[in-house]
Design a protein around this motif. Structure first.
Motif, PDB file in Angstrom:
ATOM      1  N   GLY A  88       0.861  -1.309   0.114  1.00  0.00           N
ATOM      2  CA  GLY A  88       0.058  -0.005  -0.171  1.00  0.00           C
ATOM      3  C   GLY A  88       0.947   1.361   0.114  1.00  0.00           C
ATOM      4  N   SER A  90       2.440   2.881  -2.683  1.00  0.00           N
ATOM      5  CA  SER A  90       1.906   3.880  -3.722  1.00  0.00           C
ATOM      6  C   SER A  90       0.640   4.680  -3.209  1.00  0.00           C
ATOM      7  CB  SER A  90       1.728   2.950  -4.973  1.00  0.00           C
ATOM      8  OG  SER A  90       2.992   2.411  -5.379  1.00  0.00           O
ATOM      9  N   LYS A  91      -0.338   3.893  -2.660  1.00  0.00           N
ATOM     10  CA  LYS A  91      -1.629   4.569  -2.247  1.00  0.00           C
ATOM     11  C   LYS A  91      -1.473   5.672  -1.248  1.00  0.00           C
ATOM     12  CE  LYS A  91      -4.657   0.699  -3.243  1.00  0.00           C
ATOM     13  NZ  LYS A  91      -5.524  -0.287  -2.741  1.00  0.00           N
ATOM     14  N   LYS A  92      -0.572   5.190  -0.264  1.00  0.00           N
ATOM     15  CA  LYS A  92      -0.255   6.230   0.625  1.00  0.00           C
ATOM     16  C   LYS A  92       0.614   7.396   0.175  1.00  0.00           C
ATOM     17  CE  LYS A  92       0.345   7.174   5.306  1.00  0.00           C
ATOM     18  NZ  LYS A  92      -0.753   7.646   6.143  1.00  0.00           N
ATOM     19  N   SER A  95      -1.869   9.497  -1.831  1.00  0.00           N
ATOM     20  CA  SER A  95      -2.651  10.183  -0.658  1.00  0.00           C
ATOM     21  C   SER A  95      -1.968  11.303  -0.364  1.00  0.00           C
ATOM     22  CB  SER A  95      -3.253   9.477   0.295  1.00  0.00           C
ATOM     23  OG  SER A  95      -4.014   8.452  -0.102  1.00  0.00           O
ATOM     24  N   LEU A 119      -4.591   2.015  -9.907  1.00  0.00           N
ATOM     25  CA  LEU A 119      -4.461   2.796  -8.634  1.00  0.00           C
ATOM     26  C   LEU A 119      -4.735   4.241  -8.895  1.00  0.00           C
ATOM     27  CD1 LEU A 119      -2.406   3.548  -6.428  1.00  0.00           C
ATOM     28  CD2 LEU A 119      -0.510   3.757  -7.796  1.00  0.00           C
ATOM     29  N   TYR A 120      -4.150   4.695 -10.115  1.00  0.00           N
ATOM     30  CA  TYR A 120      -4.653   6.126 -10.186  1.00  0.00           C
ATOM     31  C   TYR A 120      -6.108   6.705 -10.289  1.00  0.00           C
ATOM     32  CZ  TYR A 120       0.162   6.101 -10.996  1.00  0.00           C
ATOM     33  OH  TYR A 120       1.567   6.091 -10.709  1.00  0.00           O
ATOM     34  N   GLN A 122      -8.369   5.454  -8.381  1.00  0.00           N
ATOM     35  CA  GLN A 122      -8.569   5.486  -7.032  1.00  0.00           C
ATOM     36  C   GLN A 122      -8.659   7.003  -6.514  1.00  0.00           C
ATOM     37  OE1 GLN A 122      -7.209   2.475  -4.209  1.00  0.00           O
ATOM     38  NE2 GLN A 122      -6.659   1.395  -5.951  1.00  0.00           N
ATOM     39  N   PHE A 123      -7.630   7.812  -7.446  1.00  0.00           N
ATOM     40  CA  PHE A 123      -7.485   9.286  -6.855  1.00  0.00           C
ATOM     41  C   PHE A 123      -8.207  10.015  -7.936  1.00  0.00           C
ATOM     42  CE2 PHE A 123      -4.468   6.432  -4.864  1.00  0.00           C
ATOM     43  CZ  PHE A 123      -4.488   6.947  -3.595  1.00  0.00           C
TER      44      PHE A 123
END
Length: 144
Positions: A88, A90-92, A95, A119-120, A122-123
């Motif tokens: 996780g 990359s997600k952190k 964010s 991944l992207y 999600q943002f």
């Protein structure tokens, strides 16, 4: 900006970036910057808003925004070392980067990816609505 989470440090401190480690990953393991010279990597770091992920003071992840800090930002050179993937990180990192003060109020955030669409998305990243409006000059094998 610096955050410690689960033994990893996420930081935008340019003094912490290990340009040699970033260069090694980009030039030997990335699909987008094979053979990129160290001098070019250093210049890109010097002229971007950069973020690193560190474990026991070693650089284990990196990302940089090419931005005017007013209207536009392009995300580039994102990676997490293979041995730390799946945790996780990359997600952190995403964010934290998206809340950075220099990236607020922009009109457009862009990136290019071959394999990390999930991944992207999600943002908030989406496929380009009118790709026919975009153009580029692409120099193939620029680092050979």
């Amino acid at each position: 900006m610096e955050i410690i989470d689960s033994g990893f440090i996420y930081s935008d401190d340019p003094q912490k970036i290990d340009a040699v480690a970033v260069h090694h990953y980009l030039s030997t393991q990335s699909y987008w910057a094979q053979n990129i010279p160290l001098q070019t990597v250093q210049k890109s770091i010097d002229n971007s808003l950069c973020f690193g992920i560190y474990k026991d003071s070693a650089q284990v992840g990196f990302a940089r925004w090419i931005t005017d800090k007013a209207t536009f930002a392009y995300l580039a050179d994102v990676y997490v070392s293979e041995i730390y993937r799946g945790q996780g990180l990359s997600k952190k990192l995403m964010s934290l980067m998206l809340f950075h003060p220099d990236l607020q109020g922009l009109r457009r955030y862009m990136l290019a990816t071959m394999d990390a669409h999930g991944l992207y998305e999600q943002f908030g990243f989406k496929h380009i609505e009118h790709p026919e409006r975009l153009m580029a000059v692409v120099i193939k094998d620029a680092y050979l």
